[in-house]
Design a protein around this motif. Structure first.
Motif, PDB file in Angstrom:
ATOM      1  N   GLN A   3      77.437 198.780  83.664  1.00 15.83           N
ATOM      2  CA  GLN A   3      76.175 198.297  84.219  1.00 15.83           C
ATOM      3  C   GLN A   3      76.161 196.775  84.112  1.00 15.83           C
ATOM      4  O   GLN A   3      76.534 196.215  83.071  1.00 15.83           O
ATOM      5  CB  GLN A   3      74.986 198.872  83.466  1.00 15.83           C
ATOM      6  CG  GLN A   3      74.824 200.373  83.608  1.00 15.83           C
ATOM      7  CD  GLN A   3      75.801 201.139  82.738  1.00 15.83           C
ATOM      8  OE1 GLN A   3      76.012 200.793  81.574  1.00 15.83           O
ATOM      9  NE2 GLN A   3      76.408 202.181  83.299  1.00 15.83           N
ATOM     10  N   LEU A   4      75.716 196.124  85.186  1.00 20.39           N
ATOM     11  CA  LEU A   4      75.614 194.669  85.233  1.00 20.39           C
ATOM     12  C   LEU A   4      74.162 194.298  85.500  1.00 20.39           C
ATOM     13  O   LEU A   4      73.564 194.811  86.448  1.00 20.39           O
ATOM     14  CB  LEU A   4      76.498 194.098  86.337  1.00 20.39           C
ATOM     15  CG  LEU A   4      77.986 194.437  86.271  1.00 20.39           C
ATOM     16  CD1 LEU A   4      78.705 193.905  87.506  1.00 20.39           C
ATOM     17  CD2 LEU A   4      78.620 193.881  85.010  1.00 20.39           C
ATOM     18  N   VAL A   5      73.624 193.405  84.682  1.00 15.52           N
ATOM     19  CA  VAL A   5      72.235 192.978  84.840  1.00 15.52           C
ATOM     20  C   VAL A   5      72.192 191.458  84.926  1.00 15.52           C
ATOM     21  O   VAL A   5      72.572 190.767  83.975  1.00 15.52           O
ATOM     22  CB  VAL A   5      71.357 193.467  83.679  1.00 15.52           C
ATOM     23  CG1 VAL A   5      69.922 192.976  83.863  1.00 15.52           C
ATOM     24  CG2 VAL A   5      71.391 194.995  83.590  1.00 15.52           C
ATOM     25  N   GLU A   6      71.717 190.963  86.072  1.00  9.94           N
ATOM     26  CA  GLU A   6      71.611 189.526  86.275  1.00  9.94           C
ATOM     27  C   GLU A   6      70.228 189.029  85.868  1.00  9.94           C
ATOM     28  O   GLU A   6      69.244 189.773  85.918  1.00  9.94           O
ATOM     29  CB  GLU A   6      71.833 189.139  87.740  1.00  9.94           C
ATOM     30  CG  GLU A   6      73.163 189.555  88.340  1.00  9.94           C
ATOM     31  CD  GLU A   6      73.024 190.735  89.245  1.00  9.94           C
ATOM     32  OE1 GLU A   6      73.846 190.889  90.173  1.00  9.94           O
ATOM     33  OE2 GLU A   6      72.075 191.527  89.034  1.00  9.94           O
ATOM     34  N   CYS A  22      74.805 187.160  83.593  1.00 15.42           N
ATOM     35  CA  CYS A  22      75.143 188.534  83.943  1.00 15.42           C
ATOM     36  C   CYS A  22      75.641 189.225  82.680  1.00 15.42           C
ATOM     37  O   CYS A  22      76.699 188.859  82.155  1.00 15.42           O
ATOM     38  CB  CYS A  22      76.210 188.571  85.023  1.00 15.42           C
ATOM     39  SG  CYS A  22      76.863 190.229  85.370  1.00 15.42           S
ATOM     40  N   TYR A  94      74.670 187.936  93.324  1.00 18.31           N
ATOM     41  CA  TYR A  94      75.101 189.190  92.719  1.00 18.31           C
ATOM     42  C   TYR A  94      76.279 188.956  91.779  1.00 18.31           C
ATOM     43  O   TYR A  94      77.221 188.226  92.116  1.00 18.31           O
ATOM     44  CB  TYR A  94      75.549 190.179  93.794  1.00 18.31           C
ATOM     45  CG  TYR A  94      74.471 190.588  94.762  1.00 18.31           C
ATOM     46  CD1 TYR A  94      74.258 189.883  95.939  1.00 18.31           C
ATOM     47  CD2 TYR A  94      73.671 191.701  94.494  1.00 18.31           C
ATOM     48  CE1 TYR A  94      73.271 190.265  96.835  1.00 18.31           C
ATOM     49  CE2 TYR A  94      72.678 192.084  95.385  1.00 18.31           C
ATOM     50  CZ  TYR A  94      72.491 191.364  96.553  1.00 18.31           C
ATOM     51  OH  TYR A  94      71.515 191.744  97.434  1.00 18.31           O
ATOM     52  N   CYS A  95      76.227 189.615  90.649  1.00 15.15           N
ATOM     53  CA  CYS A  95      77.345 189.640  89.722  1.00 15.15           C
ATOM     54  C   CYS A  95      78.224 190.835  90.084  1.00 15.15           C
ATOM     55  O   CYS A  95      77.709 191.906  90.437  1.00 15.15           O
ATOM     56  CB  CYS A  95      76.815 189.772  88.302  1.00 15.15           C
ATOM     57  SG  CYS A  95      78.069 189.893  87.015  1.00 15.15           S
ATOM     58  N   GLY A 109      75.760 194.110  90.237  1.00 21.22           N
ATOM     59  CA  GLY A 109      74.419 194.048  89.710  1.00 21.22           C
ATOM     60  C   GLY A 109      73.398 194.211  90.822  1.00 21.22           C
ATOM     61  O   GLY A 109      73.748 194.354  91.998  1.00 21.22           O
TER      62      GLY A 109
END
Length: 118
Positions: A3-6, A22, A94-95, A109
């Motif tokens: 999971q990627l969260v920016e 990120c 976006y990451c 992300g």
């Protein structure tokens, strides 16, 4: 899974700065290259900057000298320092993360909006 969260997007005046973050979680041991992409309204998504696990970087010509990508593997985090921002930098950022052995970016992300306007 990964999971990627920016975070870190927002509104900034031309010439200003922002720092995007990120944070990766999940099967992070499988990650190799990471990158930031952006997509402006009516345009295709484009690569802004990429970084290998070892720290080698590459940049789009339009951002060289103004944007800097970095990562901390121990913190599972990638940053994009954005300086001397221009209105044309306005986009959703976006990451992206790539697994070892993969030919493309496997994880994305949700995106963070960056708006450069006076």
């Amino acid at each position: 899974q990964v999971q990627l969260v920016e975070s870190g997007g927002g509104l900034v005046q031309p010439g200003g700065s922002l720092r995007l973050s990120c944070a990766a979680s999940g099967s992070i041991f499988s990650l190799n290259n990471m990158a930031w992409y952006r997509q402006a309204p009516g345009k295709q998504r484009e690569l802004v900057a990429g970084i290998t696990r070892g720290g080698n970087t590459n940049y789009a010509d339009s951002v060289k000298g103004r944007l800097t990508i970095s990562r901390d593997n121990a913190k599972n985090t990638v940053w994009l320092q954005m300086d001397s921002l221009k209105p044309e930098d306005t986009a959703v950022y976006y990451c992206a993360a790539q697994r070892y052995g993969s030919a493309f970016f496997n994880y994305w992300g949700q995106g963070t909006q960056v708006t450069v306007s006076s």
